[in-house]
Design a protein around this motif. Structure first.
Motif, PDB file in Angstrom:
ATOM      1  N   HIS A  62       0.998  -1.185   0.045  1.00  0.00           N
ATOM      2  CA  HIS A  62       0.016  -0.079   0.088  1.00  0.00           C
ATOM      3  C   HIS A  62       0.991   1.087   0.162  1.00  0.00           C
ATOM      4  O   HIS A  62       1.995   1.161   0.415  1.00  0.00           O
ATOM      5  N   PHE A  63       0.344   2.391  -0.510  1.00  0.00           N
ATOM      6  CA  PHE A  63       0.949   3.582  -0.426  1.00  0.00           C
ATOM      7  C   PHE A  63       0.908   4.375   0.615  1.00  0.00           C
ATOM      8  O   PHE A  63       0.048   4.171   1.719  1.00  0.00           O
ATOM      9  N   LYS A  64       1.910   5.291   0.967  1.00  0.00           N
ATOM     10  CA  LYS A  64       1.823   6.069   2.200  1.00  0.00           C
ATOM     11  C   LYS A  64       0.549   7.088   2.115  1.00  0.00           C
ATOM     12  O   LYS A  64       0.292   7.515   0.820  1.00  0.00           O
ATOM     13  N   GLU A  65       0.199   7.644   3.054  1.00  0.00           N
ATOM     14  CA  GLU A  65      -0.850   8.607   2.861  1.00  0.00           C
ATOM     15  C   GLU A  65      -0.310   9.981   2.332  1.00  0.00           C
ATOM     16  O   GLU A  65       0.718  10.333   2.927  1.00  0.00           O
ATOM     17  N   PRO A  66      -1.228  10.375   1.737  1.00  0.00           N
ATOM     18  CA  PRO A  66      -2.674  10.192   1.296  1.00  0.00           C
ATOM     19  C   PRO A  66      -2.491   9.196   0.017  1.00  0.00           C
ATOM     20  O   PRO A  66      -1.762   9.537  -0.920  1.00  0.00           O
ATOM     21  N   GLU A  67      -3.267   8.166   0.237  1.00  0.00           N
ATOM     22  CA  GLU A  67      -2.981   7.141  -0.815  1.00  0.00           C
ATOM     23  C   GLU A  67      -3.722   7.671  -2.116  1.00  0.00           C
ATOM     24  O   GLU A  67      -4.588   8.080  -2.353  1.00  0.00           O
ATOM     25  N   PRO A  68      -2.844   7.189  -3.309  1.00  0.00           N
ATOM     26  CA  PRO A  68      -3.428   7.663  -4.498  1.00  0.00           C
ATOM     27  C   PRO A  68      -4.499   6.840  -4.923  1.00  0.00           C
ATOM     28  O   PRO A  68      -4.644   5.497  -4.673  1.00  0.00           O
ATOM     29  N   ALA A  69      -5.585   7.399  -5.503  1.00  0.00           N
ATOM     30  CA  ALA A  69      -6.709   6.813  -5.906  1.00  0.00           C
ATOM     31  C   ALA A  69      -7.359   7.318  -7.252  1.00  0.00           C
ATOM     32  O   ALA A  69      -6.966   8.316  -7.814  1.00  0.00           O
ATOM     33  N   ARG A  70      -8.429   6.522  -7.677  1.00  0.00           N
ATOM     34  CA  ARG A  70      -9.171   7.038  -8.909  1.00  0.00           C
ATOM     35  C   ARG A  70     -10.617   7.062  -8.616  1.00  0.00           C
ATOM     36  O   ARG A  70     -11.169   6.204  -7.744  1.00  0.00           O
ATOM     37  N   GLU A  71     -11.315   8.041  -9.314  1.00  0.00           N
ATOM     38  CA  GLU A  71     -12.779   8.213  -9.095  1.00  0.00           C
ATOM     39  C   GLU A  71     -13.353   7.516 -10.027  1.00  0.00           C
ATOM     40  O   GLU A  71     -13.147   7.863 -11.228  1.00  0.00           O
ATOM     41  N   ILE A  72     -14.329   6.691  -9.927  1.00  0.00           N
ATOM     42  CA  ILE A  72     -15.013   6.071 -10.725  1.00  0.00           C
ATOM     43  C   ILE A  72     -16.653   6.559 -10.850  1.00  0.00           C
ATOM     44  O   ILE A  72     -17.252   6.529  -9.703  1.00  0.00           O
ATOM     45  N   SER A  73     -17.038   6.995 -12.044  1.00  0.00           N
ATOM     46  CA  SER A  73     -18.258   7.519 -12.246  1.00  0.00           C
ATOM     47  C   SER A  73     -19.171   6.859 -13.307  1.00  0.00           C
ATOM     48  O   SER A  73     -18.542   6.432 -14.094  1.00  0.00           O
ATOM     49  N   ILE A  74     -20.360   7.401 -13.127  1.00  0.00           N
ATOM     50  CA  ILE A  74     -21.188   6.981 -14.301  1.00  0.00           C
ATOM     51  C   ILE A  74     -21.254   8.329 -15.164  1.00  0.00           C
ATOM     52  O   ILE A  74     -21.598   9.374 -14.493  1.00  0.00           O
ATOM     53  N   VAL A  75     -21.035   8.225 -16.217  1.00  0.00           N
ATOM     54  CA  VAL A  75     -21.000   9.540 -17.238  1.00  0.00           C
ATOM     55  C   VAL A  75     -22.028   9.397 -18.066  1.00  0.00           C
ATOM     56  O   VAL A  75     -22.288   8.490 -18.809  1.00  0.00           O
ATOM     57  N   VAL A  76     -22.825  10.563 -18.395  1.00  0.00           N
ATOM     58  CA  VAL A  76     -24.027  10.951 -19.252  1.00  0.00           C
ATOM     59  C   VAL A  76     -23.622  12.250 -19.930  1.00  0.00           C
ATOM     60  O   VAL A  76     -23.047  13.058 -19.670  1.00  0.00           O
ATOM     61  N   ALA A  77     -24.466  12.049 -20.900  1.00  0.00           N
ATOM     62  CA  ALA A  77     -24.619  13.574 -21.728  1.00  0.00           C
ATOM     63  C   ALA A  77     -25.411  14.351 -20.874  1.00  0.00           C
ATOM     64  O   ALA A  77     -26.278  14.249 -20.086  1.00  0.00           O
ATOM     65  N   ARG A  78     -25.311  15.729 -21.140  1.00  0.00           N
ATOM     66  CA  ARG A  78     -25.909  16.650 -20.454  1.00  0.00           C
ATOM     67  C   ARG A  78     -27.597  16.585 -20.573  1.00  0.00           C
ATOM     68  O   ARG A  78     -28.239  16.911 -19.518  1.00  0.00           O
ATOM     69  N   ASN A  79     -27.864  16.159 -21.713  1.00  0.00           N
ATOM     70  CA  ASN A  79     -29.227  15.984 -21.823  1.00  0.00           C
ATOM     71  C   ASN A  79     -29.832  14.584 -21.934  1.00  0.00           C
ATOM     72  O   ASN A  79     -30.757  14.131 -22.537  1.00  0.00           O
ATOM     73  N   TYR A  80     -29.069  13.956 -21.028  1.00  0.00           N
ATOM     74  CA  TYR A  80     -29.300  12.223 -20.930  1.00  0.00           C
ATOM     75  C   TYR A  80     -30.860  11.979 -20.483  1.00  0.00           C
ATOM     76  O   TYR A  80     -31.463  12.560 -19.895  1.00  0.00           O
ATOM     77  N   LEU A  81     -31.018  10.623 -20.931  1.00  0.00           N
ATOM     78  CA  LEU A  81     -32.286  10.076 -20.910  1.00  0.00           C
ATOM     79  C   LEU A  81     -32.238   8.883 -20.050  1.00  0.00           C
ATOM     80  O   LEU A  81     -30.993   8.606 -19.363  1.00  0.00           O
ATOM     81  N   LYS A  82     -33.144   8.150 -19.661  1.00  0.00           N
ATOM     82  CA  LYS A  82     -33.166   6.760 -18.681  1.00  0.00           C
ATOM     83  C   LYS A  82     -32.630   7.105 -17.694  1.00  0.00           C
ATOM     84  O   LYS A  82     -31.915   6.598 -17.131  1.00  0.00           O
ATOM     85  N   ARG A  83     -33.071   8.263 -16.927  1.00  0.00           N
ATOM     86  CA  ARG A  83     -32.573   8.689 -15.738  1.00  0.00           C
ATOM     87  C   ARG A  83     -32.958   7.637 -14.462  1.00  0.00           C
ATOM     88  O   ARG A  83     -31.965   7.416 -13.537  1.00  0.00           O
ATOM     89  N   ARG A  84     -33.773   7.056 -14.595  1.00  0.00           N
ATOM     90  CA  ARG A  84     -34.072   6.003 -13.515  1.00  0.00           C
ATOM     91  C   ARG A  84     -33.325   4.777 -13.451  1.00  0.00           C
ATOM     92  O   ARG A  84     -32.978   4.225 -12.509  1.00  0.00           O
ATOM     93  N   MET A  85     -33.168   4.275 -14.913  1.00  0.00           N
ATOM     94  CA  MET A  85     -32.518   3.252 -15.207  1.00  0.00           C
ATOM     95  C   MET A  85     -31.038   3.385 -14.727  1.00  0.00           C
ATOM     96  O   MET A  85     -30.451   2.600 -13.977  1.00  0.00           O
ATOM     97  N   ILE A  86     -30.537   4.554 -14.950  1.00  0.00           N
ATOM     98  CA  ILE A  86     -29.097   4.844 -14.894  1.00  0.00           C
ATOM     99  C   ILE A  86     -28.888   5.190 -13.129  1.00  0.00           C
ATOM    100  O   ILE A  86     -28.147   4.419 -12.575  1.00  0.00           O
ATOM    101  N   GLU A  87     -29.758   5.529 -12.537  1.00  0.00           N
ATOM    102  CA  GLU A  87     -29.933   5.762 -11.141  1.00  0.00           C
ATOM    103  C   GLU A  87     -29.818   4.414 -10.439  1.00  0.00           C
ATOM    104  O   GLU A  87     -29.218   4.168  -9.256  1.00  0.00           O
ATOM    105  N   ALA A  88     -30.715   3.653 -11.135  1.00  0.00           N
ATOM    106  CA  ALA A  88     -30.954   2.245 -10.434  1.00  0.00           C
ATOM    107  C   ALA A  88     -29.492   1.489 -10.593  1.00  0.00           C
ATOM    108  O   ALA A  88     -29.090   0.768  -9.555  1.00  0.00           O
ATOM    109  N   MET A  89     -28.817   1.752 -11.738  1.00  0.00           N
ATOM    110  CA  MET A  89     -27.406   0.917 -11.829  1.00  0.00           C
ATOM    111  C   MET A  89     -26.304   1.511 -10.928  1.00  0.00           C
ATOM    112  O   MET A  89     -25.684   0.706 -10.366  1.00  0.00           O
TER     113      MET A  89
END
Length: 311
Positions: free
Chosen positions: A261-288
């Motif tokens: 393990h790395f010394k603190e602060p440990e290096p990390a990555r942020e994992i996100s769900i990425v969508v277009a600004r006018n995205y659809l299927k919001r409930r499905m994506i929120e469920a995922m």
């Protein structure tokens, strides 16, 4: 002007081919061409330059296609309003996911998601970050699961979890004798990396301050897109590599001895769900998003004491 005609011009702009666009729209190529010609006659402009292969969109055509995408997205929201009233998730959810994330979350999520939402059909492609971003913007997929931040104003990022990076070192490496390691202690000459196009490669290089890799002096140069292959290269050819934290779940006790393990602060990555600004299927994506959040360990749900690496 009809919504169908707008769908056709968006398809041609996306696939750069009348034939392929017709296939995707489930119509014959002559029918698609005729409808687009009618739209061009009605507007009094030429949308596509048919003399080029692949087909190119004219300058005015690009502006009209951009507006067509907005109009279509807004029209699809009518269907979403009906689905929301019915309170039942149904339809297709098209997802792109980077290969350094997919093996560690998809196998555990798919069966649970399908059992909970039987009317939703998941269509998933494993691709690199650049491919996913392009397809999200074009509307070819509904969302992407990838490492952020992207700093792209055309996209919305919905952070899901924050994953530490760890070192995976052979017994021959000087790092093996250390309990915790620091980025400046990594010898780039012994570091196995993912090939170009993978965001995690850039993050590792950023972590190591992009010091020059002199492996060209060795007998070969190896390119891989697989984290599993990187682990095997360390196991069989010595050296070191960097792994995402979720990959540790698949390690044997013997392999876990090679984790540092790395010394603190440990290096990390942020994992996100990425969508277009006018995205659809919001409930499905929120469920995922909720399913992924429930799956990952609690410690990954906060970025406290983590050094989030950029791509």
């Amino acid at each position: 002007m009809t919504l169908v005609q707008l769908e056709y011009i968006v398809a041609v702009d996306t696939y750069k081919s009348f034939v392929q666009a017709a296939e995707k729209c489930h119509i014959t190529q002559p029918t698609l061409s005729m409808q687009i010609q009618k739209l061009e006659d009605n507007l009094g402009v030429q949308l596509f330059d048919r003399s080029h292969q692949p087909v190119t969109t004219t300058e005015i055509g690009q502006e009209i296609v951009m507006q067509a995408r907005i109009v279509l997205a807004e029209s699809y929201k009518i269907k979403e309003a009906i689905n929301d009233r019915n309170k039942e998730l149904a339809g297709e959810l098209k997802i792109g996911i980077i290969p350094t994330v997919s093996p560690y979350i998809l196998p555990k999520i798919i069966s649970r998601f399908m059992e909970k939402y039987p009317q939703v059909k998941l269509l998933i492609w494993e691709q690199n970050t650049e491919q996913i971003i392009q397809q999200v913007k074009l509307g070819m997929i509904d969302c992407g699961i990838l490492s952020t931040p992207l700093q792209d104003a055309a996209l919305i990022e919905l952070p899901v979890f924050y994953e530490n990076f760890v070192g995976y070192v052979s017994k021959a490496s000087k790092l093996f004798k250390k309990k915790h390691i620091a980025a400046d202690e990594i010898d780039m000459d012994e570091l196995w990396l993912l090939n170009e196009g993978h965001c995690m490669r850039n993050q590792v290089l950023n972590l190591c301050q992009r010091r020059k890799n002199n492996r060209s002096a060795q007998q070969f140069e190896y390119n891989t897109g697989s984290i599993e292959t990187l682990k095997r290269m360390v196991d069989q050819n010595n050296g070191a590599t960097i792994l995402p934290e979720l990959a540790l779940a698949d390690l044997t006790d013997k392999q876990l001895e090679k984790v540092r393990h790395f010394k603190e602060p440990e290096p990390a990555r942020e994992i996100s769900i990425v969508v277009a600004r006018n995205y659809l299927k919001r409930r499905m994506i929120e469920a995922m998003k909720n399913e992924i959040t429930e799956l990952v360990p609690k410690r990954l749900k906060t970025k406290k004491r983590k050094d989030i690496l950029s791509i």
